[in-house]
Design a protein around this motif. Sequence first.
Motif, PDB file in Angstrom:
ATOM      1  N   LEU A  35       0.831  -1.215   0.000  1.00 39.29           N
ATOM      2  CA  LEU A  35       0.000   0.000   0.000  1.00 39.29           C
ATOM      3  C   LEU A  35       0.861   1.259   0.000  1.00 39.29           C
ATOM      4  O   LEU A  35       0.569   2.212  -0.724  1.00 39.29           O
ATOM      5  CB  LEU A  35      -0.912   0.028   1.223  1.00 39.29           C
ATOM      6  N   ALA A  36       1.907   1.267   0.806  1.00 37.89           N
ATOM      7  CA  ALA A  36       2.783   2.445   0.884  1.00 37.89           C
ATOM      8  C   ALA A  36       3.480   2.690  -0.454  1.00 37.89           C
ATOM      9  O   ALA A  36       3.696   3.827  -0.850  1.00 37.89           O
ATOM     10  CB  ALA A  36       3.808   2.254   1.994  1.00 37.89           C
ATOM     11  N   ARG A  37       3.783   1.622  -1.155  1.00 40.22           N
ATOM     12  CA  ARG A  37       4.501   1.712  -2.427  1.00 40.22           C
ATOM     13  C   ARG A  37       3.578   1.956  -3.612  1.00 40.22           C
ATOM     14  O   ARG A  37       3.876   2.753  -4.495  1.00 40.22           O
ATOM     15  CB  ARG A  37       5.281   0.400  -2.615  1.00 40.22           C
ATOM     16  N   GLU A  38       2.450   1.275  -3.651  1.00 38.37           N
ATOM     17  CA  GLU A  38       1.585   1.259  -4.832  1.00 38.37           C
ATOM     18  C   GLU A  38       0.302   2.078  -4.687  1.00 38.37           C
ATOM     19  O   GLU A  38      -0.394   2.297  -5.667  1.00 38.37           O
ATOM     20  CB  GLU A  38       1.189  -0.190  -5.179  1.00 38.37           C
ATOM     21  N   GLY A  39      -0.046   2.462  -3.457  1.00 40.05           N
ATOM     22  CA  GLY A  39      -1.320   3.125  -3.236  1.00 40.05           C
ATOM     23  C   GLY A  39      -2.459   2.117  -3.261  1.00 40.05           C
ATOM     24  O   GLY A  39      -2.271   0.947  -3.613  1.00 40.05           O
ATOM     25  N   TYR A  40      -3.636   2.575  -2.897  1.00 40.48           N
ATOM     26  CA  TYR A  40      -4.790   1.675  -2.807  1.00 40.48           C
ATOM     27  C   TYR A  40      -5.160   1.082  -4.163  1.00 40.48           C
ATOM     28  O   TYR A  40      -5.345  -0.120  -4.296  1.00 40.48           O
ATOM     29  CB  TYR A  40      -5.981   2.430  -2.211  1.00 40.48           C
ATOM     30  N   SER A  41      -5.234   1.924  -5.179  1.00 40.33           N
ATOM     31  CA  SER A  41      -5.668   1.421  -6.486  1.00 40.33           C
ATOM     32  C   SER A  41      -4.658   0.455  -7.093  1.00 40.33           C
ATOM     33  O   SER A  41      -5.040  -0.443  -7.836  1.00 40.33           O
ATOM     34  CB  SER A  41      -5.964   2.575  -7.444  1.00 40.33           C
ATOM     35  N   GLY A  42      -3.378   0.607  -6.766  1.00 33.85           N
ATOM     36  CA  GLY A  42      -2.362  -0.283  -7.323  1.00 33.85           C
ATOM     37  C   GLY A  42      -2.132  -1.547  -6.526  1.00 33.85           C
ATOM     38  O   GLY A  42      -1.411  -2.451  -6.960  1.00 33.85           O
ATOM     39  N   VAL A 102      -7.912   5.543  19.132  1.00 33.16           N
ATOM     40  CA  VAL A 102      -8.437   4.846  17.959  1.00 33.16           C
ATOM     41  C   VAL A 102      -8.308   5.712  16.700  1.00 33.16           C
ATOM     42  O   VAL A 102      -7.981   5.209  15.625  1.00 33.16           O
ATOM     43  CB  VAL A 102      -9.902   4.404  18.195  1.00 33.16           C
ATOM     44  N   SER A 103      -8.508   7.015  16.827  1.00 29.58           N
ATOM     45  CA  SER A 103      -8.434   7.876  15.650  1.00 29.58           C
ATOM     46  C   SER A 103      -7.013   8.020  15.133  1.00 29.58           C
ATOM     47  O   SER A 103      -6.800   8.264  13.949  1.00 29.58           O
ATOM     48  CB  SER A 103      -9.036   9.252  15.941  1.00 29.58           C
ATOM     49  N   MET A 104      -6.019   7.837  15.986  1.00 30.22           N
ATOM     50  CA  MET A 104      -4.624   7.976  15.568  1.00 30.22           C
ATOM     51  C   MET A 104      -3.994   6.633  15.188  1.00 30.22           C
ATOM     52  O   MET A 104      -2.809   6.571  14.891  1.00 30.22           O
ATOM     53  CB  MET A 104      -3.816   8.647  16.683  1.00 30.22           C
ATOM     54  N   LEU A 105      -4.786   5.593  15.150  1.00 31.94           N
ATOM     55  CA  LEU A 105      -4.289   4.237  14.914  1.00 31.94           C
ATOM     56  C   LEU A 105      -3.479   4.102  13.621  1.00 31.94           C
ATOM     57  O   LEU A 105      -2.465   3.419  13.586  1.00 31.94           O
ATOM     58  CB  LEU A 105      -5.473   3.266  14.907  1.00 31.94           C
ATOM     59  N   VAL A 106      -3.904   4.742  12.557  1.00 34.15           N
ATOM     60  CA  VAL A 106      -3.188   4.660  11.274  1.00 34.15           C
ATOM     61  C   VAL A 106      -2.769   6.047  10.781  1.00 34.15           C
ATOM     62  O   VAL A 106      -2.456   6.219   9.609  1.00 34.15           O
ATOM     63  CB  VAL A 106      -4.038   3.926  10.205  1.00 34.15           C
ATOM     64  N   ALA A 107      -2.740   7.010  11.686  1.00 36.99           N
ATOM     65  CA  ALA A 107      -2.475   8.403  11.306  1.00 36.99           C
ATOM     66  C   ALA A 107      -1.119   8.600  10.652  1.00 36.99           C
ATOM     67  O   ALA A 107      -0.972   9.450   9.774  1.00 36.99           O
ATOM     68  CB  ALA A 107      -2.591   9.300  12.535  1.00 36.99           C
ATOM     69  N   ASP A 108      -0.121   7.838  11.056  1.00 38.92           N
ATOM     70  CA  ASP A 108       1.225   8.011  10.518  1.00 38.92           C
ATOM     71  C   ASP A 108       1.438   7.278   9.196  1.00 38.92           C
ATOM     72  O   ASP A 108       2.543   7.302   8.652  1.00 38.92           O
ATOM     73  CB  ASP A 108       2.264   7.520  11.535  1.00 38.92           C
ATOM     74  N   SER A 174      -6.762  16.211   8.519  1.00 34.76           N
ATOM     75  CA  SER A 174      -5.641  15.357   8.915  1.00 34.76           C
ATOM     76  C   SER A 174      -6.103  14.541  10.119  1.00 34.76           C
ATOM     77  O   SER A 174      -7.080  14.903  10.791  1.00 34.76           O
ATOM     78  CB  SER A 174      -4.424  16.202   9.284  1.00 34.76           C
ATOM     79  N   TYR A 175      -5.394  13.468  10.426  1.00 35.16           N
ATOM     80  CA  TYR A 175      -5.795  12.665  11.575  1.00 35.16           C
ATOM     81  C   TYR A 175      -5.551  13.409  12.880  1.00 35.16           C
ATOM     82  O   TYR A 175      -6.279  13.209  13.858  1.00 35.16           O
ATOM     83  CB  TYR A 175      -5.130  11.282  11.542  1.00 35.16           C
ATOM     84  N   ALA A 176      -4.574  14.306  12.908  1.00 36.16           N
ATOM     85  CA  ALA A 176      -4.387  15.143  14.094  1.00 36.16           C
ATOM     86  C   ALA A 176      -5.589  16.074  14.257  1.00 36.16           C
ATOM     87  O   ALA A 176      -6.084  16.266  15.377  1.00 36.16           O
ATOM     88  CB  ALA A 176      -3.092  15.944  13.980  1.00 36.16           C
ATOM     89  N   GLN A 177      -6.093  16.631  13.142  1.00 33.51           N
ATOM     90  CA  GLN A 177      -7.288  17.477  13.212  1.00 33.51           C
ATOM     91  C   GLN A 177      -8.500  16.654  13.646  1.00 33.51           C
ATOM     92  O   GLN A 177      -9.335  17.132  14.421  1.00 33.51           O
ATOM     93  CB  GLN A 177      -7.566  18.130  11.854  1.00 33.51           C
ATOM     94  N   VAL A 178      -8.592  15.427  13.145  1.00 32.11           N
ATOM     95  CA  VAL A 178      -9.687  14.541  13.540  1.00 32.11           C
ATOM     96  C   VAL A 178      -9.655  14.324  15.051  1.00 32.11           C
ATOM     97  O   VAL A 178     -10.675  14.440  15.730  1.00 32.11           O
ATOM     98  CB  VAL A 178      -9.613  13.188  12.787  1.00 32.11           C
ATOM     99  N   ALA A 179      -8.478  14.018  15.585  1.00 34.50           N
ATOM    100  CA  ALA A 179      -8.356  13.763  17.018  1.00 34.50           C
ATOM    101  C   ALA A 179      -8.742  15.002  17.823  1.00 34.50           C
ATOM    102  O   ALA A 179      -9.446  14.905  18.833  1.00 34.50           O
ATOM    103  CB  ALA A 179      -6.934  13.317  17.355  1.00 34.50           C
ATOM    104  N   ASP A 180      -8.299  16.175  17.370  1.00 32.53           N
ATOM    105  CA  ASP A 180      -8.639  17.412  18.076  1.00 32.53           C
ATOM    106  C   ASP A 180     -10.138  17.714  18.002  1.00 32.53           C
ATOM    107  O   ASP A 180     -10.751  18.127  18.991  1.00 32.53           O
ATOM    108  CB  ASP A 180      -7.849  18.596  17.507  1.00 32.53           C
ATOM    109  N   LEU A 181     -10.725  17.495  16.826  1.00 30.94           N
ATOM    110  CA  LEU A 181     -12.162  17.715  16.663  1.00 30.94           C
ATOM    111  C   LEU A 181     -12.962  16.736  17.519  1.00 30.94           C
ATOM    112  O   LEU A 181     -13.957  17.111  18.156  1.00 30.94           O
ATOM    113  CB  LEU A 181     -12.548  17.581  15.186  1.00 30.94           C
TER     114      LEU A 181
END
Length: 197
Positions: A35-42, A102-108, A174-181
């Motif tokens: 996923l990191a290399r090809e993206g979701y569609s690839g 939970v919201s930061m689980l895949v944030a990075d 961003s996931y940081a914004q999600v966590a703050d919201l």
Amino acid sequence: MSELAPTGIEATRRRLTEKQADTVDRLTVAAVDVLAREGYSGTTIRLVAASAGVGTATAYTYFSSKEHLISEVFWRRLVALAPMEPGESDATVRVIAVLRQVSMLVADEPALAGAVSSALLGDDPDVRHLRVRIGREIRRRLGEALGAKDPERLAALELLYSGALLQGGMGLLSYAQVADLLEMCARRLMAEPATDG
């Protein structure tokens, strides 16, 4: 006869021997790399299988689709989260801690985060099964954090979480914004008087 794997994570489609559990682990690790290399569609099951050193047909015995595989990655990470620290007496602090965790689980991992959002919306029966398990686990964590029996507040927290994560998965926040919201909204929600449910 092989013993069942001593992991706390039961496979979605069937119980696994130790060797099978190792294969599934290799596939889930490889999925993140691809996923990191090809993206979701690839990303394809074929590419993930090759990266894991597993035959494509073998990969399909464990995962019905890439959506199923990506959902499994998220499920495994969710159940591997450390439990909440005991001793915090304030329900608002506990709820916010769970939502943030939970919201930061895949944030990075932006590729994985976007893929999880897409995958979990799929209609594959195995994805539906995982979606229910994921929802129950998040509900369990929020319920424990909430402490008091308050089904309306729990339902509102679940809706808050799912909506905020969808915003993050779509790239609107961003996931940081999600966590703050989530924290801001949870504080307001928790300040409301409880209703008898």
